[in-house]
Design a protein around this motif. Sequence first.
Motif, PDB file in Angstrom:
ATOM      1  N   ASN A  99       0.694  -1.183   0.122  1.00  0.00           N
ATOM      2  CA  ASN A  99       0.079  -0.028  -0.087  1.00  0.00           C
ATOM      3  C   ASN A  99       0.814   1.173   0.032  1.00  0.00           C
ATOM      4  O   ASN A  99       0.633   2.350  -0.774  1.00  0.00           O
ATOM      5  CB  ASN A  99      -1.049  -0.097   1.179  1.00  0.00           C
ATOM      6  N   ASN A 100       1.982   1.156   0.804  1.00  0.00           N
ATOM      7  CA  ASN A 100       3.005   2.433   0.886  1.00  0.00           C
ATOM      8  C   ASN A 100       4.251   1.669   0.902  1.00  0.00           C
ATOM      9  O   ASN A 100       4.466   0.656   1.655  1.00  0.00           O
ATOM     10  CB  ASN A 100       2.415   3.365   2.031  1.00  0.00           C
ATOM     11  N   PHE A 101       5.255   2.555   0.490  1.00  0.00           N
ATOM     12  CA  PHE A 101       6.620   2.332   0.679  1.00  0.00           C
ATOM     13  C   PHE A 101       7.436   3.471   1.062  1.00  0.00           C
ATOM     14  O   PHE A 101       7.190   4.521   0.289  1.00  0.00           O
ATOM     15  CB  PHE A 101       7.127   1.586  -0.666  1.00  0.00           C
ATOM     16  N   SER A 102       8.232   3.613   1.928  1.00  0.00           N
ATOM     17  CA  SER A 102       9.206   4.727   2.253  1.00  0.00           C
ATOM     18  C   SER A 102      10.127   4.600   1.683  1.00  0.00           C
ATOM     19  O   SER A 102      11.234   3.783   2.034  1.00  0.00           O
ATOM     20  CB  SER A 102       9.166   4.837   3.668  1.00  0.00           C
ATOM     21  N   GLU A 103      10.418   5.543   0.948  1.00  0.00           N
ATOM     22  CA  GLU A 103      12.087   5.663   0.165  1.00  0.00           C
ATOM     23  C   GLU A 103      13.119   6.161   1.213  1.00  0.00           C
ATOM     24  O   GLU A 103      14.313   5.915   1.124  1.00  0.00           O
ATOM     25  CB  GLU A 103      11.933   6.856  -0.896  1.00  0.00           C
ATOM     26  N   TYR A 104      12.581   6.806   2.457  1.00  0.00           N
ATOM     27  CA  TYR A 104      13.631   7.106   3.530  1.00  0.00           C
ATOM     28  C   TYR A 104      14.046   6.112   4.316  1.00  0.00           C
ATOM     29  O   TYR A 104      15.171   5.926   4.630  1.00  0.00           O
ATOM     30  CB  TYR A 104      12.916   8.234   4.339  1.00  0.00           C
ATOM     31  N   SER A 105      13.037   5.223   4.829  1.00  0.00           N
ATOM     32  CA  SER A 105      13.297   4.256   5.793  1.00  0.00           C
ATOM     33  C   SER A 105      13.321   2.802   5.054  1.00  0.00           C
ATOM     34  O   SER A 105      13.825   1.842   5.945  1.00  0.00           O
ATOM     35  CB  SER A 105      12.470   4.211   6.962  1.00  0.00           C
ATOM     36  N   TYR A 106      13.025   2.767   3.933  1.00  0.00           N
ATOM     37  CA  TYR A 106      12.986   1.391   3.242  1.00  0.00           C
ATOM     38  C   TYR A 106      11.960   0.466   3.796  1.00  0.00           C
ATOM     39  O   TYR A 106      12.555  -0.706   3.996  1.00  0.00           O
ATOM     40  CB  TYR A 106      14.649   1.060   2.871  1.00  0.00           C
ATOM     41  N   GLU A 107      10.941   0.997   4.270  1.00  0.00           N
ATOM     42  CA  GLU A 107      10.034   0.114   5.055  1.00  0.00           C
ATOM     43  C   GLU A 107       8.591  -0.077   4.109  1.00  0.00           C
ATOM     44  O   GLU A 107       8.331   0.917   3.630  1.00  0.00           O
ATOM     45  CB  GLU A 107       9.507   0.581   6.505  1.00  0.00           C
ATOM     46  N   GLY A 108       8.044  -0.822   4.184  1.00  0.00           N
ATOM     47  CA  GLY A 108       6.721  -1.477   3.173  1.00  0.00           C
ATOM     48  C   GLY A 108       5.596  -1.662   4.180  1.00  0.00           C
ATOM     49  O   GLY A 108       5.832  -1.974   5.261  1.00  0.00           O
ATOM     50  N   PHE A 109       4.271  -0.963   3.909  1.00  0.00           N
ATOM     51  CA  PHE A 109       3.256  -1.028   4.901  1.00  0.00           C
ATOM     52  C   PHE A 109       1.962  -1.396   3.918  1.00  0.00           C
ATOM     53  O   PHE A 109       1.787  -1.239   2.737  1.00  0.00           O
ATOM     54  CB  PHE A 109       2.910   0.629   5.253  1.00  0.00           C
ATOM     55  N   GLY A 110       1.230  -2.388   4.625  1.00  0.00           N
ATOM     56  CA  GLY A 110       0.371  -3.177   3.973  1.00  0.00           C
ATOM     57  C   GLY A 110       0.795  -3.964   2.757  1.00  0.00           C
ATOM     58  O   GLY A 110       0.215  -3.825   1.770  1.00  0.00           O
ATOM     59  N   ILE A 111       1.732  -4.862   3.366  1.00  0.00           N
ATOM     60  CA  ILE A 111       2.214  -5.754   2.204  1.00  0.00           C
ATOM     61  C   ILE A 111       1.326  -7.041   2.005  1.00  0.00           C
ATOM     62  O   ILE A 111       0.931  -7.847   3.136  1.00  0.00           O
ATOM     63  CB  ILE A 111       3.485  -6.200   3.071  1.00  0.00           C
ATOM     64  N   ASN A 112       1.448  -7.418   0.766  1.00  0.00           N
ATOM     65  CA  ASN A 112       0.828  -8.683   0.327  1.00  0.00           C
ATOM     66  C   ASN A 112       1.638  -9.306  -0.798  1.00  0.00           C
ATOM     67  O   ASN A 112       1.870  -8.565  -1.699  1.00  0.00           O
ATOM     68  CB  ASN A 112      -0.648  -8.563  -0.408  1.00  0.00           C
ATOM     69  N   VAL A 113       2.240 -10.519  -0.352  1.00  0.00           N
ATOM     70  CA  VAL A 113       3.047 -11.533  -1.287  1.00  0.00           C
ATOM     71  C   VAL A 113       2.187 -12.590  -1.642  1.00  0.00           C
ATOM     72  O   VAL A 113       2.059 -13.340  -0.942  1.00  0.00           O
ATOM     73  CB  VAL A 113       4.525 -11.516  -0.738  1.00  0.00           C
ATOM     74  N   TYR A 114       2.109 -12.988  -3.109  1.00  0.00           N
ATOM     75  CA  TYR A 114       1.377 -13.907  -3.578  1.00  0.00           C
ATOM     76  C   TYR A 114       2.515 -14.791  -4.271  1.00  0.00           C
ATOM     77  O   TYR A 114       3.109 -14.305  -5.136  1.00  0.00           O
ATOM     78  CB  TYR A 114       0.189 -13.488  -4.630  1.00  0.00           C
ATOM     79  N   GLN A 115       2.459 -16.196  -3.803  1.00  0.00           N
ATOM     80  CA  GLN A 115       3.306 -17.316  -4.121  1.00  0.00           C
ATOM     81  C   GLN A 115       2.661 -18.008  -5.530  1.00  0.00           C
ATOM     82  O   GLN A 115       1.445 -18.387  -5.080  1.00  0.00           O
ATOM     83  CB  GLN A 115       3.986 -18.083  -3.200  1.00  0.00           C
ATOM     84  N   HIS A 116       3.544 -18.313  -6.580  1.00  0.00           N
ATOM     85  CA  HIS A 116       2.610 -19.067  -7.593  1.00  0.00           C
ATOM     86  C   HIS A 116       3.764 -20.290  -7.822  1.00  0.00           C
ATOM     87  O   HIS A 116       4.901 -19.911  -7.883  1.00  0.00           O
ATOM     88  CB  HIS A 116       2.463 -18.183  -8.715  1.00  0.00           C
ATOM     89  N   ASP A 117       3.124 -21.204  -8.700  1.00  0.00           N
ATOM     90  CA  ASP A 117       3.918 -22.276  -8.946  1.00  0.00           C
ATOM     91  C   ASP A 117       4.239 -21.777 -10.543  1.00  0.00           C
ATOM     92  O   ASP A 117       3.993 -21.028 -10.957  1.00  0.00           O
ATOM     93  CB  ASP A 117       3.202 -23.657  -8.842  1.00  0.00           C
ATOM     94  N   ALA A 118       4.776 -23.028 -11.058  1.00  0.00           N
ATOM     95  CA  ALA A 118       5.350 -22.866 -12.804  1.00  0.00           C
ATOM     96  C   ALA A 118       4.322 -22.832 -13.527  1.00  0.00           C
ATOM     97  O   ALA A 118       4.165 -22.200 -14.701  1.00  0.00           O
ATOM     98  CB  ALA A 118       6.171 -23.883 -12.800  1.00  0.00           C
ATOM     99  N   TYR A 119       2.896 -23.100 -12.914  1.00  0.00           N
ATOM    100  CA  TYR A 119       1.642 -22.941 -14.029  1.00  0.00           C
ATOM    101  C   TYR A 119       0.867 -21.977 -13.549  1.00  0.00           C
ATOM    102  O   TYR A 119      -0.171 -21.466 -14.126  1.00  0.00           O
ATOM    103  CB  TYR A 119       0.933 -24.331 -13.847  1.00  0.00           C
TER     104      TYR A 119
END
Length: 370
Positions: free
Chosen positions: A170-190
Motif C-alpha cells: 500500500n505504501n513504501f518509504s524511500e527514506y526508511s525503506y519500509e513497506g506497509f500493507g504488504i501482500n506477497v502472492y506465491q505461484h507455481d510454474a503453472y
Amino acid sequence: MSLLDRYVFSEWLKIFVLALAATLGILLLERLYDDLPDFIGWGATTWEVLKYFGLYTPSFLPTIIPISLLISLLFSLGNLHRNNEIVAMRSAGMNLWRITRSLWVAGAVLSALLLYLNARLVPWSVEQSRILKDNLHFASEEERVDKRYIGNIPLLCFDNQSEGRMWFMNNFSEYSYEGFGINVYQHDAYGRETGRVMAREGYFDDVDNHWVFIDGRDQKIDPASGEVYFSRPFEKKAYPDFTEDPVLMKTLSKKPQDLSYFELEMLLDKIPVESNPKMKSYEIRLMNILASPFRCLVVVGIAIPFAVAGVRTNPLVGVSKSVGLFVLYYVISSISRLLGEQELIPLAISAWLPLVLMLGLSVHLFRKVS
C-alpha cells in the motif's frame, strides 16, 4: 584543416555556442521556476540550491545539443548562402562536401561526445541531483512526519516471475525503506497460487539480504483446488527466500524516461526481458539512449541541403523544411518505439530504424544538392 574549413567551422561555432547557452539558460530558468519554491520551503541553503542545479545541468545536454546544432547550422549556412559565399565557393570548383566537411566532422565529434554523456556523465548527473533533492525533502519532513512515511511511494507493485512471487504494498518509504500493507502472492510454474503472506509492515534486512515482516499472517494454498489449508499469524518473521531488492522495486515504479542509463542497465541485468514483458519499454529506452547521440549526424544531413539551397526570396522555406524533418524524426521514433513495445518489430530495430531512415534521407538530400 584548410583556411576554408576553419572559416566555415568558426562561423558555425560562434552561433552554436550562443544557441547552446541561450537554450540552456531558458531550460535552467524554467527548472528554477519549478523547483525554487520547494527548496525555499525545505529550508535549503544557497549553496545547496547552486549545487543541485550544477549537478542537474549536464542532464540537459543530450536534448539541447541537437537542437542548438540545427539552429546554428541553419543560421550560419543561411548567412553564407545569402551573402553568395556558397555560390563563390562552388564557382571555384568546390562541391558541397568540400565546403561543409568541417561541419560533418563537428557532427561526428558531437555524436561521440553525446555517447559519452549518455553513458557516463548524464546518468551520474541525474542520480546525484535526485539524491540531493530527495535528501533535502526528507530532512525537512523528518521533524514533523514519522520517518516511516517520509518519501512515500503509494501502491508499489513488483512481479518477480522468475521466483513466482507477486508483491503489493500500500505504501513504501524511500527514506526508511519500509513497506506497509504488504501482500506477497506465491505461484507455481503453472501460475497457480501456492501461498500468501500478508503483513502490516516489513523491512529489508540488508545484512542478511532478505525481508522481515511484522504483524502478519502466513497462508499455504492448495494449487489444485485453490483452498487455504494452512493459516498462521505471526508477530515478526524473517523470510530468507524473499531476497527482492527494494531498490529494484522502487526503480521499477518509475517511468523508463525518468531513469538513468545506469539504472536501466541494473534493471535489465536483474530482470531480463524474457522473464518479464514489462521490461521491453526499459530495453527500448536503453537502446534509444545509445542511438540518440547519432541524431547530430541526422541534423547535419537535413540542415545543410535546405540551408544552402533555400529559396532566396523566402529563406524561411528552407528553415521550415529542416525543422519539419527534425520533428518527423521524433514522430517516427515514437511510432517505432510503440511497435517495439507491441512486439510488432524487434526491439533493436525499433530503436535504430528511425535513425537509419533519416540518415538515408539525409544522404539522398545531400547528394541531390551537391
